[in-house]
Design a protein around this motif. Sequence first.
Motif, short mmCIF file in Angstrom:
data_model
loop_
_atom_site.label_atom_id
_atom_site.label_comp_id
_atom_site.label_asym_id
_atom_site.label_seq_id
_atom_site.Cartn_x
_atom_site.Cartn_y
_atom_site.Cartn_z
N GLY A 143 0.79 -1.23 0.00
CA GLY A 143 0.00 0.00 0.00
C GLY A 143 0.82 1.27 0.00
O GLY A 143 0.25 2.38 0.05
N ALA A 144 2.14 1.15 -0.06
CA ALA A 144 3.00 2.34 -0.08
C ALA A 144 2.96 2.98 -1.47
O ALA A 144 3.07 2.30 -2.49
CB ALA A 144 4.42 1.97 0.28
N LYS A 145 2.79 4.30 -1.48
CA LYS A 145 2.70 5.03 -2.75
C LYS A 145 4.05 5.63 -3.12
O LYS A 145 4.81 6.05 -2.25
CB LYS A 145 1.64 6.12 -2.66
N SER A 146 4.30 5.69 -4.42
CA SER A 146 5.55 6.29 -4.90
C SER A 146 5.33 6.92 -6.26
O SER A 146 4.32 6.63 -6.93
CB SER A 146 6.67 5.24 -4.98
N ILE A 147 6.24 7.78 -6.65
CA ILE A 147 6.17 8.43 -7.97
C ILE A 147 7.47 8.14 -8.71
O ILE A 147 8.57 8.39 -8.19
CB ILE A 147 5.98 9.95 -7.84
N THR A 148 7.35 7.64 -9.92
CA THR A 148 8.50 7.43 -10.80
C THR A 148 8.44 8.47 -11.90
O THR A 148 7.42 8.65 -12.55
CB THR A 148 8.47 6.02 -11.43
N LYS A 149 9.56 9.19 -12.09
CA LYS A 149 9.60 10.25 -13.09
C LYS A 149 10.53 9.86 -14.24
O LYS A 149 11.59 9.27 -14.01
CB LYS A 149 10.10 11.56 -12.46
N SER A 150 10.12 10.19 -15.45
CA SER A 150 10.97 9.91 -16.61
C SER A 150 10.79 10.99 -17.66
O SER A 150 9.74 11.63 -17.74
CB SER A 150 10.65 8.54 -17.22
N LYS A 151 11.83 11.20 -18.45
CA LYS A 151 11.79 12.19 -19.54
C LYS A 151 11.42 11.48 -20.83
O LYS A 151 12.10 10.55 -21.25
CB LYS A 151 13.14 12.88 -19.69
N GLN A 152 10.33 11.92 -21.45
CA GLN A 152 9.85 11.29 -22.67
C GLN A 152 9.56 12.35 -23.72
O GLN A 152 9.09 13.44 -23.41
CB GLN A 152 8.55 10.50 -22.40
N GLU A 153 9.85 12.03 -24.99
CA GLU A 153 9.51 12.95 -26.06
C GLU A 153 8.00 13.21 -26.03
O GLU A 153 7.20 12.29 -25.87
CB GLU A 153 9.90 12.37 -27.42
N ARG A 154 7.63 14.45 -26.21
CA ARG A 154 6.23 14.83 -26.11
C ARG A 154 5.35 14.08 -27.11
O ARG A 154 4.23 13.68 -26.79
CB ARG A 154 6.08 16.34 -26.31
N CYS A 155 5.85 13.89 -28.32
CA CYS A 155 5.01 13.27 -29.36
C CYS A 155 5.05 11.75 -29.31
O CYS A 155 4.46 11.08 -30.15
CB CYS A 155 5.42 13.77 -30.74
N ALA A 156 5.77 11.18 -28.33
CA ALA A 156 5.87 9.72 -28.26
C ALA A 156 5.94 9.23 -26.81
O ALA A 156 6.48 8.16 -26.55
CB ALA A 156 7.10 9.25 -29.03
N TRP A 157 5.37 9.99 -25.88
CA TRP A 157 5.55 9.65 -24.47
C TRP A 157 4.85 8.35 -24.09
O TRP A 157 5.35 7.60 -23.24
CB TRP A 157 5.06 10.80 -23.58
#
Length: 377
Positions: free
Chosen positions: A225-239
């Motif tokens: 039940g632990a919440k987390s956020i994963t962040k990544s850089k993606q091209e806008r037109c292909a995220w």
Amino acid sequence: IMSRLTYEQLEAIKAQHGVDRIWSYSRWDSFMQYPWVYRMHYLEKIKSEGSIYTHWGTICHDIIQGFYDGEYTYDKMVKIFENKAVEWKRKGEYKFMSEKVEKSYIRNLHNYFKETEVIPYKVVNEVPIKIVMKDNKNEGKDIVFIGYADSVYTDDDGITYILDYKTSSKSGFSGSHLENEKSRQLKLYAIGLHQMRGIPYDKLRCRFDLQKYYEVWYHSTNAKGAKSITKSKQERCAWVGGMVEKLNKELSKLGYDPFEIDEIVERCVDSNSIKDLPESVQDKFELKNCYIDVAISEESANSLQELMVDVVNEIRQKELEDWDVVFPEPDIFGDRSNQFYFETLQQHLLPFAKKYQEAKSMVDGSASDEDLLALFN
């Protein structure tokens, strides 16, 4: 918008600090990266032609800065971008390396001007910044840099951001390369704001806005039940294509069978949208501007100033020596083993080499009057 300093203002700064030259970061960095280009541009006064990336970089800077200056509304930005794209296509002056590169580049930036987040603070553009350094190896004389920050703003926590808009790829904006080479110019401007406005270094941030990218936030919950956020850089037109594994996981949790998941996710990737997925899946993802922040400390500021002063002294010394020896012309036409130069040939060296060869042909008399006049038009 702030205005560029006039010739008279720059001369007054020279007189104030007793210097014969005001330095720019671009001049300093040109020497650091490509000494021969430094010679061509700053000593021989041969100007290179633009490139597709400088062309679009300038356009994208102007559009976003124009919005923050109140010249037009948010919705107008994407229209201006579209008009610029049509105009560029019609003229055919600059070209990308391939149609694939062109398509993704234009689509990513089109999305930026359609979807970019608005900075909720007062933004000032083209901010002139003066940086004064002491040359302790030369009687403590001043060395003066002048630069112009793309945008500067201060948030509710009193953090002042020096923002640089980038239409380039994300490669290089990480690790030691980001902390050193990539962020030097913004750190230099941070030093200037520290000197000019007395802003403590812990209240200054160097920020890059990578306009071609989203920062995609994926909200997940583990078995406990632990919440987390994963962040990544993606091209806008292909995220969406970068989120396939996560989409498979979320749809699987909802009980979709593997064949159905493959079909659904494929449609999402093709449309670069998840708007037709269940809201519980959509809510797992957030799209934000792709900002990269770099902090600056008194220690890193002092270290950068020492480096810049040392390089300025090296430049001055080499300018007094034989340029053919200290700024040698690289064999960019015949020596492909010189990979460092060959990889940067198109963007940095070839335009100078072409102009240089034309200039040399004038000196030896082989150029016609028409050639000579064309060179300087």
